[in-house]
Design an enzyme around this catalytic site. Structure first.
Site, short mmCIF file in Angstrom:
data_model
loop_
_atom_site.label_atom_id
_atom_site.label_comp_id
_atom_site.label_asym_id
_atom_site.label_seq_id
_atom_site.Cartn_x
_atom_site.Cartn_y
_atom_site.Cartn_z
N GLN A 81 -10.16 -2.09 -4.55
CA GLN A 81 -8.74 -2.04 -4.89
C GLN A 81 -7.92 -1.23 -3.87
O GLN A 81 -6.85 -0.70 -4.18
CB GLN A 81 -8.54 -1.48 -6.30
N SER A 82 -8.42 -1.15 -2.65
CA SER A 82 -7.74 -0.33 -1.64
C SER A 82 -6.38 -0.88 -1.23
O SER A 82 -6.25 -2.05 -0.84
CB SER A 82 -8.63 -0.24 -0.39
N ASN A 83 -5.37 -0.01 -1.28
CA ASN A 83 -4.05 -0.36 -0.75
C ASN A 83 -4.10 -0.41 0.77
O ASN A 83 -3.41 -1.20 1.40
CB ASN A 83 -3.02 0.70 -1.17
N VAL A 85 -6.61 -1.24 2.75
CA VAL A 85 -7.20 -2.48 3.26
C VAL A 85 -6.21 -3.63 3.12
O VAL A 85 -6.03 -4.44 4.05
CB VAL A 85 -8.52 -2.79 2.53
#
Ligand SMILES: *Cc1c(COP(=O)(O)O)cnc(C)c1O
Length: 336
Positions: A81-83, A85
């Site tokens: 759920q990385s912003n 990335v």
């Protein structure tokens, strides 16, 4: 004298992704609800590129560097759920490059939130099948080496974009805020933000120190213990200054990081954080996120229990983005 530093910084090659300045708005209703009538919000969630967020600031410099090096694929990594990335994949799509994202852990059952957006942006995604986050930097290096072997020109970006060049993008944000405050006749005493990998706080500290900004910059850690976060932030601010040929400008006593709001763990919603998100939506029609801004705002709210805070005058909270996580399991329980 150090203001020249920011002019030099401003002249560094930068890919214009963001719509700047991001809005700075009073949040009097939300402020009143936590006993801080002088609350303002700087809206980096409205940065105008790829679903927004603070990471776009660092990426403007990193993407320009990648282009200068002739890169054709960006390699980075984090949790699914990385912003960071997702914003990297957006930058790559914009620049006509590919993205290879390395995530820790196992592929989640549902492709939603940031993972969905990252895939939509065309990124190739792989998983380490290990929950050891510290292995990720090695995995990024390994993927980049494989790509190079295969004839590609990879450009690696560490987790969170937390490297000297990325930090400089956040230093410019401090200059942006000071210009906005001057135009408004606003004199904030504090600027508060969430701390994950530490690059954002490092940049804000560096940019604030370089221009002698009147405010104190503070972070609320959402990932590492505060001591570890402080050490990283200091190191990153030092590296970023060195990249500009400067001696360290940020010193240990400037690095204020509050602990106590991580909750059950990084990326796992906390009751205080979820309560902060619900409050901001109801009082101000502002959406915070469960991983960063909700927990950071919970930290600010707790500080306001101290009555001396109400006299703090204007305080700026940095809304660093992250809303795509609301559309995952992390958003569950927020509707009453
Ligand atoms: C990454 C991130 C942060 C923290 O920034 P770091 O530079 O990693 O400390 C804060 N808020 C959001 C929404 C983020 O994605």
């Amino acid at each position: 004298m150090n203001a020249h530093l920011l002019d030099r910084l401003d002249a560094l090659p930068r890919e214009r992704l963001a719509l700047l300045p991001t809005p700075l708005t009073p949040a009097a209703q939300l402020g009143a609800a936590i006993g801080l009538p002088g609350l303002w919000i700087k809206h980096d969630e409205l940065i105008g590129f790829g679903f927004g967020g603070n990471k776009v600031r660092g990426l403007e410099l990193l993407l320009a560097d990648a282009r200068a090096q002739g890169a054709d694929v960006l390699v980075t990594g984090a949790g699914a759920q990385s912003n960071h990335v997702r914003a990297t994949a957006a930058a790559a799509a914009f620049a006509g490059m590919d993205t290879h994202a390395v995530y820790w852990g196992e592929p989640p059952a549902a492709v939603e939130g940031n993972l969905l957006l990252t895939r939509m942006l065309g990124a190739t995604t792989t998983f380490t099948h290990s929950n050891d986050r510290s292995q990720l930097d090695g995995a990024i290096t390994a993927v980049a080496a494989d790509l190079r072997q295969a004839g590609r020109r990879p450009y690696s970006i560490p987790r969170g974009g937390a490297c000297a060049l990325g930090v400089l993008g956040h230093a410019l944000a401090a200059r942006e805020l000071l210009a906005q405050c001057r135009a408004l006749g606003l004199f904030p005493t504090r600027v508060l933000m969430a701390v994950g990998s530490g690059g954002t706080l490092a940049g804000w500290l560096l940019g604030s120190a370089a221009q002698g900004a009147p405010w104190q910059v503070e972070g609320v850690t959402v990932s590492r213990p505060a001591d570890e976060a402080r050490a990283r932030v200091l190191e990153l601010a030092t590296q970023a200054a060195a990249l500009l040929g400067q001696a360290p400008m940020v010193h240990a006593q400037h690095v204020r990081v509050h602990d106590g709001f991580i909750g059950p763990g990084y990326g796992i919603p906390s009751p205080q954080g979820q309560a902060a998100i619900a409050l901001a939506a109801r009082q101000q029609a502002v959406f915070f996120d469960p991983t960063y801004t909700g927990k950071a705002f919970a930290g600010l709210r707790a500080q306001c229990a101290d009555p001396t805070w109400a006299q703090a005058g204007a305080v700026v909270f940095i809304h660093s983005g992250g809303e795509p996580a609301l559309f995952t399991g992390q958003g569950q329980g927020l509707a009453t």
